[in-house]
Structures are given as C-alpha cells and as structure tokens.
Motif scaffolding. Structure first.
Motif, PDB file in Angstrom:
ATOM      1  N   ARG A 194       1.000  -1.260   0.245  1.00  0.00           N
ATOM      2  CA  ARG A 194       0.022   0.050   0.014  1.00  0.00           C
ATOM      3  C   ARG A 194       0.791   1.182  -0.152  1.00  0.00           C
ATOM      4  N   ALA A 195       1.735   1.330   0.862  1.00  0.00           N
ATOM      5  CA  ALA A 195       2.601   2.562   1.110  1.00  0.00           C
ATOM      6  C   ALA A 195       3.648   2.826  -0.391  1.00  0.00           C
ATOM      7  N   PHE A 196       4.139   1.577  -0.921  1.00  0.00           N
ATOM      8  CA  PHE A 196       4.886   1.934  -1.905  1.00  0.00           C
ATOM      9  C   PHE A 196       4.473   1.354  -3.298  1.00  0.00           C
ATOM     10  N   SER A 197       3.159   0.911  -3.449  1.00  0.00           N
ATOM     11  CA  SER A 197       3.015   0.342  -4.707  1.00  0.00           C
ATOM     12  C   SER A 197       3.242   1.441  -5.841  1.00  0.00           C
ATOM     13  N   ARG A 198       3.489   1.012  -7.133  1.00  0.00           N
ATOM     14  CA  ARG A 198       3.501   1.839  -8.097  1.00  0.00           C
ATOM     15  C   ARG A 198       2.154   2.459  -8.607  1.00  0.00           C
ATOM     16  N   ASP A 199       1.112   1.648  -8.213  1.00  0.00           N
ATOM     17  CA  ASP A 199      -0.183   1.843  -8.811  1.00  0.00           C
ATOM     18  C   ASP A 199      -0.773   3.285  -7.966  1.00  0.00           C
ATOM     19  N   ASN A 200      -0.060   3.659  -6.810  1.00  0.00           N
ATOM     20  CA  ASN A 200      -0.502   4.954  -6.136  1.00  0.00           C
ATOM     21  C   ASN A 200      -0.314   6.053  -7.219  1.00  0.00           C
ATOM     22  N   ALA A 201       0.602   6.074  -7.987  1.00  0.00           N
ATOM     23  CA  ALA A 201       1.091   7.080  -8.985  1.00  0.00           C
ATOM     24  C   ALA A 201       0.138   7.014 -10.320  1.00  0.00           C
ATOM     25  N   ARG A 202      -0.559   6.061 -10.320  1.00  0.00           N
ATOM     26  CA  ARG A 202      -1.355   5.434 -11.594  1.00  0.00           C
ATOM     27  C   ARG A 202      -2.551   5.579 -11.741  1.00  0.00           C
ATOM     28  N   THR A 203      -3.251   6.027 -10.587  1.00  0.00           N
ATOM     29  CA  THR A 203      -4.737   6.042 -10.571  1.00  0.00           C
ATOM     30  C   THR A 203      -4.940   7.259 -11.302  1.00  0.00           C
ATOM     31  N   PRO A 204      -6.143   7.383 -11.938  1.00  0.00           N
ATOM     32  CA  PRO A 204      -6.509   8.241 -13.058  1.00  0.00           C
ATOM     33  C   PRO A 204      -6.392   9.779 -12.708  1.00  0.00           C
ATOM     34  N   MET A 205      -5.961  10.611 -13.233  1.00  0.00           N
ATOM     35  CA  MET A 205      -5.918  12.111 -13.408  1.00  0.00           C
ATOM     36  C   MET A 205      -7.255  12.688 -12.772  1.00  0.00           C
ATOM     37  N   LEU A 206      -7.466  13.683 -11.929  1.00  0.00           N
ATOM     38  CA  LEU A 206      -8.656  14.153 -11.533  1.00  0.00           C
ATOM     39  C   LEU A 206      -8.895  15.496 -12.378  1.00  0.00           C
ATOM     40  N   TRP A 207     -10.023  15.552 -13.160  1.00  0.00           N
ATOM     41  CA  TRP A 207     -10.087  16.940 -13.842  1.00  0.00           C
ATOM     42  C   TRP A 207     -11.040  17.744 -13.546  1.00  0.00           C
ATOM     43  N   ASP A 208     -12.099  17.118 -13.111  1.00  0.00           N
ATOM     44  CA  ASP A 208     -13.370  18.049 -12.615  1.00  0.00           C
ATOM     45  C   ASP A 208     -14.237  17.169 -11.821  1.00  0.00           C
ATOM     46  N   GLU A 209     -15.508  17.915 -11.386  1.00  0.00           N
ATOM     47  CA  GLU A 209     -16.216  17.206 -10.293  1.00  0.00           C
ATOM     48  C   GLU A 209     -17.376  16.280 -10.897  1.00  0.00           C
ATOM     49  N   GLY A 210     -16.811  16.009 -12.275  1.00  0.00           N
ATOM     50  CA  GLY A 210     -18.091  15.217 -13.117  1.00  0.00           C
ATOM     51  C   GLY A 210     -17.682  13.670 -12.740  1.00  0.00           C
ATOM     52  N   ALA A 211     -18.269  12.682 -13.473  1.00  0.00           N
ATOM     53  CA  ALA A 211     -18.495  11.275 -12.887  1.00  0.00           C
ATOM     54  C   ALA A 211     -16.676  10.916 -13.310  1.00  0.00           C
ATOM     55  N   ASN A 212     -16.368  10.128 -12.294  1.00  0.00           N
ATOM     56  CA  ASN A 212     -14.921   9.556 -12.690  1.00  0.00           C
ATOM     57  C   ASN A 212     -13.992  10.701 -12.794  1.00  0.00           C
ATOM     58  N   ALA A 213     -14.176  11.944 -12.221  1.00  0.00           N
ATOM     59  CA  ALA A 213     -13.531  12.869 -11.874  1.00  0.00           C
ATOM     60  C   ALA A 213     -12.986  13.619 -13.379  1.00  0.00           C
ATOM     61  N   GLY A 214     -14.016  13.341 -14.528  1.00  0.00           N
ATOM     62  CA  GLY A 214     -13.789  13.634 -15.885  1.00  0.00           C
ATOM     63  C   GLY A 214     -12.819  12.942 -16.590  1.00  0.00           C
ATOM     64  N   PHE A 215     -12.298  11.879 -15.991  1.00  0.00           N
ATOM     65  CA  PHE A 215     -11.177  11.021 -16.544  1.00  0.00           C
ATOM     66  C   PHE A 215     -11.781  10.117 -17.731  1.00  0.00           C
ATOM     67  N   THR A 216     -13.012   9.604 -17.508  1.00  0.00           N
ATOM     68  CA  THR A 216     -13.798   8.813 -18.469  1.00  0.00           C
ATOM     69  C   THR A 216     -15.226   8.615 -18.372  1.00  0.00           C
ATOM     70  N   THR A 217     -15.870   8.445 -19.295  1.00  0.00           N
ATOM     71  CA  THR A 217     -17.079   8.135 -19.270  1.00  0.00           C
ATOM     72  C   THR A 217     -17.577   6.555 -19.100  1.00  0.00           C
ATOM     73  N   GLY A 218     -16.545   5.760 -19.256  1.00  0.00           N
ATOM     74  CA  GLY A 218     -16.417   4.303 -18.970  1.00  0.00           C
ATOM     75  C   GLY A 218     -16.286   3.959 -17.274  1.00  0.00           C
ATOM     76  N   ARG A 219     -15.521   2.584 -17.610  1.00  0.00           N
ATOM     77  CA  ARG A 219     -15.173   2.050 -16.345  1.00  0.00           C
ATOM     78  C   ARG A 219     -13.791   2.159 -16.167  1.00  0.00           C
ATOM     79  N   PRO A 220     -13.122   2.977 -15.208  1.00  0.00           N
ATOM     80  CA  PRO A 220     -11.849   3.451 -15.151  1.00  0.00           C
ATOM     81  C   PRO A 220     -11.143   2.209 -14.708  1.00  0.00           C
ATOM     82  N   TRP A 221      -9.925   1.861 -15.397  1.00  0.00           N
ATOM     83  CA  TRP A 221      -8.986   0.762 -15.236  1.00  0.00           C
ATOM     84  C   TRP A 221      -8.397   0.405 -13.939  1.00  0.00           C
TER      85      TRP A 221
END
Ligand code: NOJ
Length: 577
Positions: free
Chosen positions: A436-463
């Motif tokens: 948890r503390a050091f996983s590379r996925d900590n840096a790989r979660t989607p970018m957050l753009w706005d207040e919309g669904a999935n923070a504006g990253f995708t209209t689909g199901r985020p990976w």
C-alpha cells in the motif's frame, strides 16, 4: 500569497492571456529553462469511454500544461504492447498501440503541442523488448537464425537449473527456460520482457533506427528506460543470496557494468548528436560520484535521474521496507547531485514518477496536511537547480490511493513484492501494508480533471480506481481557487521564468544541519533568490542571516509572519532586481 509580483499576480488571474516571464536566460538550452511534465497516458484522459486514456485525451488537455509553463511532455510508452508492464514491454518500436489511438493521433498531438511551445518526448525502452516482439519470436527459434544473438541466451547448469541465481526486479528467477531453443533467456524484469543483447551491433543499429523514426516525427527528445542494465558482466556468476529464496537481486549483479559508457557514447553519436533535443537516462545504480561520466561536458546524456533521495525511505531489498529518515538525509542526497553537477552537468529535479508513491505521502511526518505538503515540495521542485519534472497529478497534490486489498492493484511489481513478502514470512496484513505504501499504482490512478463522473477522466469504467473523497481535489476546482496547490505551482513556474537566477544561478545550501528547514540560495551575478521550506509540523523561527536585505516574493501562507515560518510553509525571497 500576498507578495506575488504584479506580472505573476496578473498571470494567476488570467493565466492563459498574460505572457509570463520577461527574462530569457542566456547560455542555457531550452530544456534547461523549461519544465517537463510526465504523462502516464493510460491514466491521463480518456476520449473513447474505454476506461483507459488515449492520445486524443492528451491533445485535448494541452492547455492545462501550457498554463503550468510546461515546455516538454515525457510520454511513458505508447507503442504496441501486450501490456504486461503497461507498455514497458514493447512489441513494435515504431508504431502506436491501438488502445492509445493511431499514428495520425500521435502526429496531431505533436503538432498541437508545438503550437503551444510544448515538445513531446518519447520513452525508449532499449534494455528489453516484449517477448511478443517479432525479434524475439525469431531469436527463440534456434541458435542459428539471423537474430539468434539479439537476446541474452545461456545454457542450463549441468543439473538443468538456471545459469545463475539472479532474482529479477519483479521477483522470481531472472532466467526463463525456452523449450523451443533449449536454452534459458535473461530478463531483468518480467519473463515477458527478455533483455536485448547490446553486444550485437545489428541489434544496436535497429534500436538507433527506431529512435530516429521518432525524431523524424518531430519529437523533442527521449527518456531512456532502465539504461544501466544494458551492459552485462563479462562473467555470469552466482551472487550472495539476499533472501530466503537463495537468490541475489539482479540489480547488484548487473547495474552499471564497466564498458556501459562505450555503448552510450555510440548512442549519443547516433541519436543525439547535432540535434536540438534532450536525452534523460533512468540511471538506477549511478550515484552522484558517477555523474561526471553520465552528464555534463563528457557525459553520455543531457540529464540522468539519480534516485538516492527517493530511496531514503526504504531499507532496500526486494520490496520497500519503510525506514525512518531525517530531513538532513534528504537534503544531503539532493545536494550531492547539485554539487556533483555544479560546474559541469545538469539533472532533473523530481519527487514523483509512475514508479513512486505520491510525494505528499512520502516526504512528510504522519499527520501532515497534504495540501501544505504539496506546496512545500513544489517550492523546492521549481527552484532547485535543474529541470523540474512534474508528474501528472503532482500539480494538484494527489495523495496515495487507500488500497483495501491486493486484488485492487494492477501493477505486476506490486503483486511480485506482495508474494515475496509472504514467502519471507510476513502476514498478509503486513505484506499489504508494504505494498500500500509503496505500490507503483499509487501514481497510476486516473488524473482528476473536474467534479463530473470519474473526475472527468472517463465516461466508461476506469481501469484503476478514481480518488473520490475530496471535492477540491481536481484541476477545475483548483483553477478556481487562488490558494490551491495548482495555482501555487503556476505562480512558482511563473517566478521561475521571470527570475534568471532560478534557472541559471548557482545553488548554495543554507542551514544544512536543520532538521526542519530546507533552505538554499540561487545566485547569479548580483542576484540572489532564497527558498526556505519548513518540512516540519511545528512553527520554526527564521534565522535572520538567511537573506538579509531580501524581499519576500512568495509565501504559501496567507499572512506570513516576519520572523517565523508556519508549519509546512514555503517561502521565496529575493534581492531586488
Ligand atoms: C523502469 C520503468 O520506469 C518501469 O515502469 C518499468 O517497469 C521498468 N523500467 C521496466 O521497463
């Protein structure tokens, strides 16, 4: 943030409209004066609803980068790949993976970026390819085909076991048996990432041709992956085991071997020489004392990533076991690179990339406010000598993701580390805590753009999961808030362009013994700018001598006190110009 100069204050109010920065520092190349922004395309912006980002998404967000003062974007790999290591397993060096779009999308990205003064920098993964690359398909057939020698093949030991006891960086043996050829092949990383044999001149020529393919497309340079592993030792011998599995980590056995610089001088001649680009090597195993051979007048790259400041938090080994560290250690590590390059050479300044946990969770005491922490680090990042590399999300202060189970993680390395920790005797809870503390996925979660669904990253199901716990944690909300981390970064970027000493000036450390303050001066002729950053959770009195006769230009506090820094406050002072 009372003391912003008029130009920067205007830029903050109407940042797209106001040209920022009057100074044109002399003597520095474009890549020394600019800011590089790293994009992990899979997690940046999705325009198709697939749940993964794409090139068109990057093109659509270029103005975000322009407003941050970015002059180059390092794209992590977008080439065709089976994605075992999210693109660091390349099956074709001169094409685009369909999940990211087409070559036309890439060309459009380069052209649109150019309109905004931004160059695209490609990631060259030349230590290994994917096992799905046609070169490997051919090489593994037998010992006599035309590419038989393009990978690192060895016979089994007499008992049939692997040629050496080396452990790959992702865990398990660094050798995989190939039934078809009747030999083992070496892989520094996953079995699906066979190492290329740089001793073969035809292989090297093919790699240089691939790099030139992208230069012809107008790219501004290259980040060169895992480059310290390309030269293998003259003799392959077992190493002293460093774990209960009886294996020795491959890094200690193969990193930065004698002779590597000959290969890299050739790379420089063939790919870099005579072009207005930059190269930056990922140089694990190259310490400050080696830098004179790697950068500067006689160096092989324009810059290299030197990792000692990031490695501080780990006690080493196969996975990162947290250790306590002090601010003086962080400062020593950063200043060692500064000192090693002060007369000749240049390095990136960076606190994050796609392989590291988020910096707000890495460099501060427990309980530190992430927004304040992000501002402290940004002040250091954007004022130390070197080219700042901002990793996507760092400019809005993204923290680590609160992973609930190992099953939520995608990263191959995190899974390898989790398994290894279990084998070493740790409980599932302990193993999960490390990861948890050091996983590379900590840096790989989607970018957050706005207040919309999935923070504006995708209209689909985020990976990967999207942070959802903080309404202010996105680029749109932070653009509106003058006190946000994003606007603090924009101000610092602006200041960096205005004040030549912040790019071209020498760097002098101040208060080296302080365990609370990181302070340094940037000095150019009669100009002097001073950064003071309080990394502690306590208020700290400000030593008078730090910048006598200086004016406070920026503070991360609304009401900065004259003689005392608030907890997690950063300031920039300067002599009048
Ligand atoms: C270093 C890259 O940054 C990392 O993401 C990758 O897994 C390895 N090299 C292997 O290419």
């Amino acid at each position: 943030m009372k003391f912003v100069s008029v130009l920067c204050a205007l830029a903050l109010l109407a940042i797209a409209a106001v040209p920022c920065g009057a100074a044109e520092p002399g003597g520095l190349a474009w890549w020394q004066k600019t800011i590089v922004y790293q994009i992990y395309p899979k997690s940046f912006a999705d325009t198709t609803g697939s749940g993964t980002g794409d090139l068109a998404g990057i093109t659509a967000r270029l103005d975000h980068l322009k407003e941050l003062g970015v002059g180059a974007v390092w794209l992590t790999p977008v080439y065709p790949s089976p994605m075992v290591d999210n693109g660091y397993d390349i099956a074709d060096y001169t094409a685009i993976d369909p999940s990211y779009g087409t070559m036309a999308d890439f060309e459009r990205l380069v052209a649109e970026a150019k309109k905004r003064g931004i160059r695209i920098v490609m990631d060259l993964v030349f230590n290994h390819s994917s096992d799905a690359h046609p070169w490997f398909t051919e090489s593994k057939k037998d010992r006599t085909n035309t590419r038989a020698d393009w990978y690192v093949w060895r016979d089994a030991k007499p008992d049939g076991s692997a040629p050496t006891n080396w452990r790959s960086i992702f865990g398990g043996s660094a050798w995989t048996w190939c039934e078809e050829r009747g030999q083992y092949y070496l892989h520094t990383f996953a079995p699906q990432q066979p190492d290329l044999n740089w001793e073969n001149p035809d292989l090297r020529r093919a790699l240089y041709d691939a790099a030139r393919f992208w230069l012809d497309k107008g790219v501004g340079g290259f980040r060169v992956d895992a480059i310290t592993y390309i030269k293998k030792p003259a003799v392959f011998a077992d190493g002293v085991p460093d774990g209960k599995d009886g294996m020795a980590g491959i890094h200690a056995m193969t990193a930065n071997q004698p002779g590597i610089l000959d290969f890299l001088r050739e790379f420089r001649r063939e790919v870099r020489a005579g072009r207005d680009i930059f190269t930056v090597g990922e140089a694990n195993g190259v310490g400050p004392d080696d830098l004179k051979d790697w950068v500067g007048e006689h160096g092989v790259f324009d810059m290299v990533f030197e990792f000692s400041h990031l490695d501080l938090a780990c006690s080493g080994g196969v996975w990162c076991q947290p250790r306590d560290w002090k601010l003086t250690e962080l400062k020593r590590a950063l200043m060692a690179t500064q000192r090693a390059t002060q007369n000749s050479g240049w390095c990136p300044v960076f606190f994050e990339n796609h392989d590291q946990p988020r910096s707000v969770d890495h460099f501060f005491p427990e309980g530190a406010d992430p927004r304040r922490s992000a501002k402290v680090l940004a002040a250091v990042l954007l004022t130390l000598r070197g080219t700042p590399f901002i990793y996507q999300g760092e400019e809005i202060g993204l923290p680590n993701y609160p992973w609930r189970s190992v099953d939520e993680l995608n990263d191959i390395q995190s899974h390898g580390q989790y398994e290894f920790a279990l084998k070493e005797g740790f409980s599932p809870e302990q193993a999960l805590a490390f990861v948890r503390a050091f996983s590379r996925d900590n840096a790989r979660t989607p970018m957050l753009w706005d207040e919309g669904a999935n923070a504006g990253f995708t209209t689909g199901r985020p990976w990967l999961p999207v942070h959802a716990d903080d309404a202010a944690l996105n680029a749109a909300a932070q653009t509106r808030d003058p006190k946000s981390v994003l606007n603090w970064c924009r101000q610092l970027s602006c200041l960096r362009r205005e004040r030549e000493e912040l790019t071209a000036g020498a760097c002098e450390e101040l208060l080296p013994e302080s365990e609370e303050l990181f302070a340094f001066a940037r000095v150019l002729e009669n100009r002097r700018a001073v950064t003071v950053a309080n990394f502690s959770l306590a208020a700290v009195s400000l030593p008078q001598e730090i910048c006598s006769g200086c004016k406070l230009l920026l503070s991360s506090e609304d009401e900065p006190r004259e003689a005392e820094l608030a907890p997690l406050e950063a300031r920039i002072y300067a002599t009048e110009m």
